[in-house]
Scaffold this motif. Structure first.
Motif, PDB file in Angstrom:
ATOM      1  N   GLY A   1       0.758  -1.076   0.041  1.00 48.88           N
ATOM      2  CA  GLY A   1       0.272   0.102   0.066  1.00 48.88           C
ATOM      3  C   GLY A   1       0.694   1.087   0.016  1.00 48.88           C
ATOM      4  N   GLY A   2       1.895   1.238   0.917  1.00 50.33           N
ATOM      5  CA  GLY A   2       2.816   2.604   0.865  1.00 50.33           C
ATOM      6  C   GLY A   2       3.652   2.487  -0.528  1.00 50.33           C
ATOM      7  N   ALA A   3       4.027   1.371  -0.943  1.00 47.06           N
ATOM      8  CA  ALA A   3       4.964   1.481  -2.133  1.00 47.06           C
ATOM      9  C   ALA A   3       4.113   2.132  -3.351  1.00 47.06           C
ATOM     10  CB  ALA A   3       5.536  -0.124  -2.263  1.00 47.06           C
ATOM     11  N   ILE A   4       3.041   1.303  -3.444  1.00 47.50           N
ATOM     12  CA  ILE A   4       2.046   2.003  -4.496  1.00 47.50           C
ATOM     13  C   ILE A   4       1.580   3.336  -4.403  1.00 47.50           C
ATOM     14  CG2 ILE A   4      -0.050   1.326  -5.768  1.00 47.50           C
ATOM     15  CD1 ILE A   4       0.261  -1.435  -5.070  1.00 47.50           C
ATOM     16  N   GLY A   5       1.033   3.426  -3.167  1.00 51.46           N
ATOM     17  CA  GLY A   5       0.626   4.935  -2.982  1.00 51.46           C
ATOM     18  C   GLY A   5       1.891   6.007  -3.270  1.00 51.46           C
ATOM     19  N   LEU A   6       2.976   5.835  -2.622  1.00 52.29           N
ATOM     20  CA  LEU A   6       4.193   6.639  -2.722  1.00 52.29           C
ATOM     21  C   LEU A   6       4.492   6.897  -4.168  1.00 52.29           C
ATOM     22  CD1 LEU A   6       5.864   8.477  -0.964  1.00 52.29           C
ATOM     23  CD2 LEU A   6       7.312   6.721  -0.822  1.00 52.29           C
ATOM     24  N   SER A   7       4.704   5.837  -4.874  1.00 47.76           N
ATOM     25  CA  SER A   7       5.010   5.906  -6.299  1.00 47.76           C
ATOM     26  C   SER A   7       4.037   6.546  -7.183  1.00 47.76           C
ATOM     27  CB  SER A   7       5.292   4.618  -6.829  1.00 47.76           C
ATOM     28  OG  SER A   7       4.245   3.560  -6.929  1.00 47.76           O
ATOM     29  N   VAL A   8       2.887   6.362  -6.765  1.00 47.82           N
ATOM     30  CA  VAL A   8       1.733   7.089  -7.779  1.00 47.82           C
ATOM     31  C   VAL A   8       1.489   8.504  -7.321  1.00 47.82           C
ATOM     32  CG1 VAL A   8      -0.603   7.374  -8.046  1.00 47.82           C
ATOM     33  CG2 VAL A   8       0.381   4.873  -8.124  1.00 47.82           C
ATOM     34  N   VAL A   9       1.613   8.851  -6.168  1.00 51.82           N
ATOM     35  CA  VAL A   9       1.676  10.300  -5.822  1.00 51.82           C
ATOM     36  C   VAL A   9       2.610  11.284  -5.996  1.00 51.82           C
ATOM     37  CG1 VAL A   9       1.240  11.635  -3.775  1.00 51.82           C
ATOM     38  CG2 VAL A   9      -0.193   9.829  -3.719  1.00 51.82           C
ATOM     39  N   LYS A  10       4.110  10.604  -5.972  1.00 52.60           N
ATOM     40  CA  LYS A  10       5.138  11.483  -6.155  1.00 52.60           C
ATOM     41  C   LYS A  10       5.686  11.419  -7.770  1.00 52.60           C
ATOM     42  CE  LYS A  10       8.311  12.176  -3.621  1.00 52.60           C
ATOM     43  NZ  LYS A  10       9.434  11.800  -2.531  1.00 52.60           N
ATOM     44  N   GLN A  11       5.315  10.364  -8.536  1.00 51.06           N
ATOM     45  CA  GLN A  11       5.956  10.418  -9.721  1.00 51.06           C
ATOM     46  C   GLN A  11       4.780  10.018 -10.837  1.00 51.06           C
ATOM     47  OE1 GLN A  11       9.055  11.402 -10.467  1.00 51.06           O
ATOM     48  NE2 GLN A  11       9.730  11.552  -8.402  1.00 51.06           N
ATOM     49  N   ILE A  12       4.361   8.871 -10.778  1.00 50.36           N
ATOM     50  CA  ILE A  12       3.629   8.254 -11.729  1.00 50.36           C
ATOM     51  C   ILE A  12       2.186   8.911 -12.197  1.00 50.36           C
ATOM     52  CG2 ILE A  12       2.423   6.298 -12.698  1.00 50.36           C
ATOM     53  CD1 ILE A  12       4.321   4.487 -11.144  1.00 50.36           C
ATOM     54  N   GLY A  13       1.536   9.506 -11.033  1.00 45.02           N
ATOM     55  CA  GLY A  13       0.275  10.198 -11.112  1.00 45.02           C
ATOM     56  C   GLY A  13       0.527  11.527 -11.755  1.00 45.02           C
ATOM     57  N   PRO A  14       1.265  12.515 -11.453  1.00 47.33           N
ATOM     58  CA  PRO A  14       1.694  13.770 -12.091  1.00 47.33           C
ATOM     59  C   PRO A  14       2.181  13.525 -13.554  1.00 47.33           C
ATOM     60  CG  PRO A  14       2.621  13.668 -10.034  1.00 47.33           C
ATOM     61  CD  PRO A  14       2.133  12.223 -10.102  1.00 47.33           C
ATOM     62  N   VAL A  15       2.879  12.598 -13.723  1.00 44.18           N
ATOM     63  CA  VAL A  15       3.497  12.300 -15.096  1.00 44.18           C
ATOM     64  C   VAL A  15       2.705  11.963 -16.103  1.00 44.18           C
ATOM     65  CG1 VAL A  15       5.322  11.372 -16.413  1.00 44.18           C
ATOM     66  CG2 VAL A  15       6.052  12.196 -14.201  1.00 44.18           C
ATOM     67  N   LEU A  16       1.881  10.795 -15.627  1.00 42.83           N
ATOM     68  CA  LEU A  16       0.846  10.239 -16.677  1.00 42.83           C
ATOM     69  C   LEU A  16       0.163  11.270 -16.972  1.00 42.83           C
ATOM     70  CD1 LEU A  16       0.700   6.499 -15.448  1.00 42.83           C
ATOM     71  CD2 LEU A  16       1.489   7.425 -17.526  1.00 42.83           C
ATOM     72  N   ALA A  17      -0.871  11.981 -15.805  1.00 39.36           N
ATOM     73  CA  ALA A  17      -1.700  12.864 -16.152  1.00 39.36           C
ATOM     74  C   ALA A  17      -1.256  13.907 -17.146  1.00 39.36           C
ATOM     75  CB  ALA A  17      -2.360  13.679 -14.679  1.00 39.36           C
ATOM     76  N   ALA A  18       0.100  14.366 -16.811  1.00 42.38           N
ATOM     77  CA  ALA A  18       0.525  15.406 -17.864  1.00 42.38           C
ATOM     78  C   ALA A  18       0.898  14.738 -19.451  1.00 42.38           C
ATOM     79  CB  ALA A  18       2.017  16.072 -17.339  1.00 42.38           C
ATOM     80  N   MET A  19       0.954  13.566 -19.564  1.00 41.56           N
ATOM     81  CA  MET A  19       1.250  13.029 -20.737  1.00 41.56           C
ATOM     82  C   MET A  19       0.097  12.915 -21.261  1.00 41.56           C
ATOM     83  SD  MET A  19       4.369  12.582 -21.262  1.00 41.56           S
ATOM     84  CE  MET A  19       6.004  12.187 -20.459  1.00 41.56           C
ATOM     85  N   MET A  20      -1.078  12.521 -20.552  1.00 40.54           N
ATOM     86  CA  MET A  20      -2.439  12.346 -21.355  1.00 40.54           C
ATOM     87  C   MET A  20      -3.100  13.873 -21.776  1.00 40.54           C
ATOM     88  SD  MET A  20      -3.368   9.298 -21.330  1.00 40.54           S
ATOM     89  CE  MET A  20      -1.421   9.106 -21.570  1.00 40.54           C
ATOM     90  N   VAL A  21      -2.775  14.967 -21.015  1.00 44.07           N
ATOM     91  CA  VAL A  21      -3.294  16.180 -21.324  1.00 44.07           C
ATOM     92  C   VAL A  21      -2.455  16.697 -22.652  1.00 44.07           C
ATOM     93  CG1 VAL A  21      -3.404  18.457 -20.442  1.00 44.07           C
ATOM     94  CG2 VAL A  21      -3.946  16.649 -18.921  1.00 44.07           C
ATOM     95  N   ALA A  22      -0.971  16.351 -22.350  1.00 40.99           N
ATOM     96  CA  ALA A  22      -0.351  16.932 -23.601  1.00 40.99           C
ATOM     97  C   ALA A  22      -0.651  16.282 -24.854  1.00 40.99           C
ATOM     98  CB  ALA A  22       1.074  16.443 -23.493  1.00 40.99           C
ATOM     99  N   GLY A  23      -1.056  14.855 -24.758  1.00 39.36           N
ATOM    100  CA  GLY A  23      -1.380  14.266 -26.030  1.00 39.36           C
ATOM    101  C   GLY A  23      -2.920  14.801 -26.351  1.00 39.36           C
ATOM    102  N   ARG A  24      -3.700  14.718 -25.703  1.00 44.30           N
ATOM    103  CA  ARG A  24      -5.151  15.044 -25.889  1.00 44.30           C
ATOM    104  C   ARG A  24      -5.446  16.663 -26.016  1.00 44.30           C
ATOM    105  NH1 ARG A  24     -10.182  15.978 -25.101  1.00 44.30           N
ATOM    106  NH2 ARG A  24      -9.919  17.421 -23.093  1.00 44.30           N
ATOM    107  N   VAL A  25      -5.078  17.403 -25.181  1.00 42.54           N
ATOM    108  CA  VAL A  25      -5.319  18.743 -25.154  1.00 42.54           C
ATOM    109  C   VAL A  25      -4.349  19.783 -25.747  1.00 42.54           C
ATOM    110  CG1 VAL A  25      -5.783  20.929 -23.779  1.00 42.54           C
ATOM    111  CG2 VAL A  25      -6.638  18.393 -22.943  1.00 42.54           C
ATOM    112  N   GLY A  26      -3.131  19.292 -25.522  1.00 42.69           N
ATOM    113  CA  GLY A  26      -1.996  20.107 -26.190  1.00 42.69           C
ATOM    114  C   GLY A  26      -2.146  20.024 -27.486  1.00 42.69           C
ATOM    115  N   GLY A  27      -2.136  18.857 -28.180  1.00 42.90           N
ATOM    116  CA  GLY A  27      -2.212  18.812 -29.642  1.00 42.90           C
ATOM    117  C   GLY A  27      -3.693  19.628 -30.250  1.00 42.90           C
TER     118      GLY A  27
END
Length: 268
Positions: A91-117
């Protein structure tokens, strides 16, 4: 008979890069100026539709990606921790990796591809069809009217999408680890609460604000500097996504280093 026009020599690669950087910096300065000093009248009316495009319309894809990424992390890490009897700490390992790294980067990638384009294609089409020039002719600054609302929408809505992605990522990990592998749900939640603190959540939010600013600026700049023709619009759209993708990855590295040092300095 007129003499032939002199051949214009192309500047070397470094000079072209510096020239492009100078134009982009000037554009960023204009966006910053109008953001701070533009009249407030009518700003919300222009901003709200862009916030809907960036935020509400992006919720399904961001949530779906976050959910399955959290689930995949749970699948890939369960066997590793189960070998040493520490599967309850997932729980801690998944939550920490998602909150600090994966969540912000993945959300930004999706917005860059869908909205930025989409922003780049929309503004590029307006430039090719001379609608931007028409705005100037009517005395309206196109940067204030077109670019600023889109940039602000990315800055405001990407943190919201990041929080949503984080929650779905943690939920995906919970479904796989607790419901799928039978790990005790109470211990899963306890270790999540123990390892994730408020600064970890703030780290992801700060990153998302910077990512949103980069996506908005790059997408709008590419649209404003689009070359003529359908091929120019297509090229601007592709460059907007690629450049935003690179900017997100590079910025994530420096932000991770900077925010970790702040954590050690003030919170450790």
């Amino acid at each position: 008979m007129l003499p032939p026009a002199p051949h214009r020599r192309e500047p070397p690669g470094v000079a072209r890069l510096l020239e492009a950087f100078g134009r982009f910096s000037r554009f960023c300065g204009q966006v910053g100026w109008w953001t701070l000093f533009a009249p407030l009248k009518g700003r919300v009316r222009v901003l709200m539709p862009q916030m809907f495009v960036v935020g509400v319309a992006s919720v399904p894809v961001v949530g779906l990606v976050g959910l399955f990424v959290g689930a995949v992390i749970g699948i890939e890490t369960f066997d590793l921790l189960a070998q040493i009897g520490q599967e309850t700490r997932l729980g801690g390992a998944i939550g920490l990796s998602v909150v600090k790294q994966i969540g912000p980067v993945l959300a930004a990638m999706m917005v860059a591809g869908r909205v930025g384009g989409a922003f780049s294609a929309e503004l590029g089409t307006m430039r090719v069809t001379e609608q931007i020039d028409a705005l100037r002719a009517m005395g309206t600054d196109p940067v204030r009217h077109l670019a600023v609302p889109r940039v602000l929408a990315c800055v405001f809505m990407l943190p919201v999408l990041t929080v949503f992605s984080n929650l779905l990522g943690i939920a995906g990990g919970y479904l796989v680890v607790v419901k799928g592998f039978g790990v005790d749900g109470g211990q899963y939640g306890a270790f999540s609460a123990f390892l994730i603190d408020s600064w970890d959540v703030a780290t992801g939010i700060i990153k998302s604000v910077v990512f949103g600013l980069l996506i908005g600026l790059i997408a709008c700049y590419k649209g404003f500097t689009c070359r003529a023709g359908a091929s120019g619009v297509g090229r601007a759209t592709t460059e907007a996504f690629v450049n935003a993708f690179i900017a997100i990855i590079v910025a994530n590295f420096f932000l991770a280093k900077f925010l970790n040092e702040l954590d050690k300095l003030f919170f450790s």
